[in-house]
Design an enzyme around this catalytic site. Sequence first.
Site, PDB file in Angstrom:
ATOM      1  N   GLU A 116       0.900  -1.156   0.000  1.00 36.40           N
ATOM      2  CA  GLU A 116       0.000   0.000   0.000  1.00 36.40           C
ATOM      3  C   GLU A 116       0.929   1.193   0.000  1.00 36.40           C
ATOM      4  O   GLU A 116       1.273   1.723   1.043  1.00 36.40           O
ATOM      5  CB  GLU A 116      -0.902  -0.042   1.232  1.00 36.40           C
ATOM      6  CG  GLU A 116      -2.167   0.757   1.069  1.00 36.40           C
ATOM      7  CD  GLU A 116      -2.019   2.217   1.422  1.00 36.40           C
ATOM      8  OE1 GLU A 116      -1.208   2.897   0.753  1.00 36.40           O
ATOM      9  OE2 GLU A 116      -2.711   2.667   2.335  1.00 36.40           O
ATOM     10  N   GLU A 121       4.415   8.418  -4.220  1.00 35.13           N
ATOM     11  CA  GLU A 121       5.257   7.921  -3.126  1.00 35.13           C
ATOM     12  C   GLU A 121       6.256   6.875  -3.603  1.00 35.13           C
ATOM     13  O   GLU A 121       6.819   6.124  -2.803  1.00 35.13           O
ATOM     14  CB  GLU A 121       4.376   7.368  -1.998  1.00 35.13           C
ATOM     15  CG  GLU A 121       3.837   8.492  -1.122  1.00 35.13           C
ATOM     16  CD  GLU A 121       2.813   8.054  -0.087  1.00 35.13           C
ATOM     17  OE1 GLU A 121       2.718   6.846   0.198  1.00 35.13           O
ATOM     18  OE2 GLU A 121       2.107   8.931   0.422  1.00 35.13           O
TER      19      GLU A 121
HETATM   20  N1  SAH Z   1       0.883  -1.188   4.943  1.00 32.51           N
HETATM   21  C1  SAH Z   1       0.391  -0.288   5.975  1.00 32.51           C
HETATM   22  C2  SAH Z   1       1.052   1.072   5.909  1.00 32.51           C
HETATM   23  C3  SAH Z   1       0.983   1.770   4.583  1.00 32.51           C
HETATM   24  S1  SAH Z   1       1.773   3.345   4.575  1.00 32.51           S
HETATM   25  C4  SAH Z   1      -1.101  -0.177   5.873  1.00 32.51           C
HETATM   26  O1  SAH Z   1      -1.618  -0.507   4.814  1.00 32.51           O
HETATM   27  O2  SAH Z   1      -1.756   0.215   6.834  1.00 32.51           O
HETATM   28  C5  SAH Z   1       3.178   3.056   3.607  1.00 32.51           C
HETATM   29  C6  SAH Z   1       4.407   2.691   4.419  1.00 32.51           C
HETATM   30  O3  SAH Z   1       5.387   2.234   3.503  1.00 32.51           O
HETATM   31  C7  SAH Z   1       5.062   3.815   5.158  1.00 32.51           C
HETATM   32  O4  SAH Z   1       5.226   3.415   6.488  1.00 32.51           O
HETATM   33  C8  SAH Z   1       6.422   4.037   4.484  1.00 32.51           C
HETATM   34  O5  SAH Z   1       7.422   4.377   5.421  1.00 32.51           O
HETATM   35  C9  SAH Z   1       6.680   2.671   3.880  1.00 32.51           C
HETATM   36  N2  SAH Z   1       7.474   2.574   2.633  1.00 32.51           N
HETATM   37  C10 SAH Z   1       7.235   3.222   1.481  1.00 32.51           C
HETATM   38  N3  SAH Z   1       8.051   2.787   0.499  1.00 32.51           N
HETATM   39  C11 SAH Z   1       8.828   1.830   1.048  1.00 32.51           C
HETATM   40  C12 SAH Z   1       9.857   0.992   0.514  1.00 32.51           C
HETATM   41  N4  SAH Z   1      10.191   1.041  -0.767  1.00 32.51           N
HETATM   42  N5  SAH Z   1      10.444   0.125   1.366  1.00 32.51           N
HETATM   43  C13 SAH Z   1      10.075   0.043   2.667  1.00 32.51           C
HETATM   44  N6  SAH Z   1       9.100   0.811   3.204  1.00 32.51           N
HETATM   45  C14 SAH Z   1       8.471   1.682   2.406  1.00 32.51           C
END
Ligand code: SAH
Length: 688
Positions: A144, A153
């Site tokens: 996500e 993002e």
């Molecule tokens: N999966 C959770 C949070 C989603 S928010 C949910 O659905 O509730 C997205 C998260 O991904 C954030 O915490 C951000 O720090 C992390 N993130 C984004 N890109 C990333 C990457 N390439 N590798 C590791 N973490 C990542």
Amino acid sequence: MKTFCGRANPTTGSMEWIEEDENYDYHQEIARSRYADMLHDKDRNVKYYQGIRAAVSRVKERGEKAIVLDIGTGTGLLSMMAASAGADFCYAIEVFKPMANAAVKIVEKNGFCDKIKVINKHSTEVTVGPDGDMQCRANILVTELFDTELIGEGALPTYEHAHRYLVQEGCEAVPHRATVYVQLVESKRMWSWNKLFPVHVEAEDGEKIIVSPSEVEDCPGVPSVCDIQLNQMPSSDFTILSDVVTMFSVDFSKPVRSASTYYRVQLEPVKSGKAQIVLSWWDIDMDPSGMINCTMAPYWVKSSSAFQWRDHWMQCVYFLPNEEPVLQGEKVYLTACRDEYSVWYKLQKARGEEEDKADVRVESPVCRCQAHLLWNRPRFGELNDQNRTRQYIKSLMKVLKTDSVCLCISDGSLLPVLAHYLGAKQVQCFFLQRVPLYFPSPFFKANHLEDKIKIIEARPELLTSSHLGDKKISVLVGEPFFTTSLLPWHNLYFWYARTAVTSHLTSDVTVLPQSACLHMMIVEFQDLWRIRSPCGTCEGFDVQTMDDMIKNSLNFRESKEAEPHPLWEYPCKSLSDPQEVLTFDFRKTVPQHCLSTEGSVNLLRKGKSHGAVLWMEYHLAADVSVSTGLMQISNEKGNCERNPHCKQAVYFFSSVIESEALSHLPSAVTYAINFNTKTGEIAMDFKL
Ligand code: SAH
């Protein structure tokens, strides 16, 4: 550990070194993060869970072990869903350390330690192999990583890398696919966020029209997406020119390419008009069949039963580089260009194919006129607000005399031009510009005023009499607007600037606005409360650790802080009357002592007191005021109409008082508000 951070104080303008705890940024990020909003997004959570269950079943049906890669695990939620759905093992990747730590605790508390391994790395650093972070490649990819623009993002490069190095060929992906939709519209309101409209001024010697320079007219603006709660935009504020069409889609179960590319669709306008804006949103299908769909479609597109409020995913407004007249039924081509992180649009009339191809490469928009760097979109909207301009005209007419010497202090303001026209051209106009930008001089030039308005590039404290041709200022004006302002009181910088230039003012100087007044009201939010409210459990998983972590970060500073939100996008109802809490008299200099007030505000309506909303009202001249917050309370229920161009300050109460009947309510909320004139900060405390 403490570190020293240098910053320009937005209110006082002075450069200061403040001692910050090294965890300050962490806490800010967590306190203001969207995690709570995501956890409250029931529609999203339910559909992810359905999609994950379906994916695990498909893998199991093939007789394989289900190995999950969850990139960006946050609280660990999606991995816990996968483990509950029967996945054999989950690798939960999270780059943000405090979140990875929280995920470890949450996974443990929910009893999934043996099934989920939290890895605190960026996914592109993750290794696979017997000694690696992952024993083997995964066959289910869950993520996500989307923002309102879908790819902002970094979802595309992350997927590209994951397919190459971390997952098996033919893996299942949840979501399976994302689709971006567009609709072409004409909207004076939204177009006013990107262009400067002519301003009509009734001067004594006839009507004057202030025009926008061609540099601004021809400028495509800034590349950043304009994301808004489109559901708050009434249908009367735009005209639909095309059907909703699919612009492009991404299949996440196959290798993804992140390199720049373009997509093109043919549109047949359903109405003739001026094509100005591309509205856009996306949906995600959690499974290949498309049966589990989570959509950001706005109210006029989807049924109201599908409605889920959320702030972490909204809708996009894209401005075409120029407005294009289109005719009903006469086909046009819409091109979406994208790089790894952003999308932009271009519209072309249908033409020969060769010509089309040559024209396809569209460069990412860059502002060449500088006006879009000086003014953000709401500020453009504010400058184009004729009602507001009328208030300034009315008050300038009251205060200007034929021999006035006028100084304007505001970042990029039309006030000097208005003053010039209204002062029957005798007025000497100086414009103090602290931002070293070439704009607004093209603006003065386009209106043939380059000799009439002298731009002084200096900070107020460095103003000298030679800048002013040894003249004393008899009228000091400001909107006030400063690009560095986030909260309503940051524009009190005008007061500090006014204080700094005191020695250049005549003894009977007129200051416009003459004063500002901070107003406050207790409100119940329709939805915004979700972003700061604890979640407890989410789809059966205990996420209280996250709630505690957010609470801890919110309380990190001794006093809680108010945060800026544009409330026209976030409806609320007033539970109290608006109340004036502090007055700032610009006719005098900033006092040495603090300005404090204490009092109580009566609750008049039933409802949940989620917080206080604060905004400024500027008293321009006798009987003329402009509000940067409440415009009016529109009905008995307390629904409010807000200034559509400004952000207000929102102070969320730490606990919400709810009551069905007024008799159960505390009939009043007491408050203490203190404006520290040294630091320019406003501290507040409320008791329910
Ligand atoms: N999966 C959770 C949070 C989603 S928010 C949910 O659905 O509730 C997205 C998260 O991904 C954030 O915490 C951000 O720090 C992390 N993130 C984004 N890109 C990333 C990457 N390439 N590798 C590791 N973490 C990542």
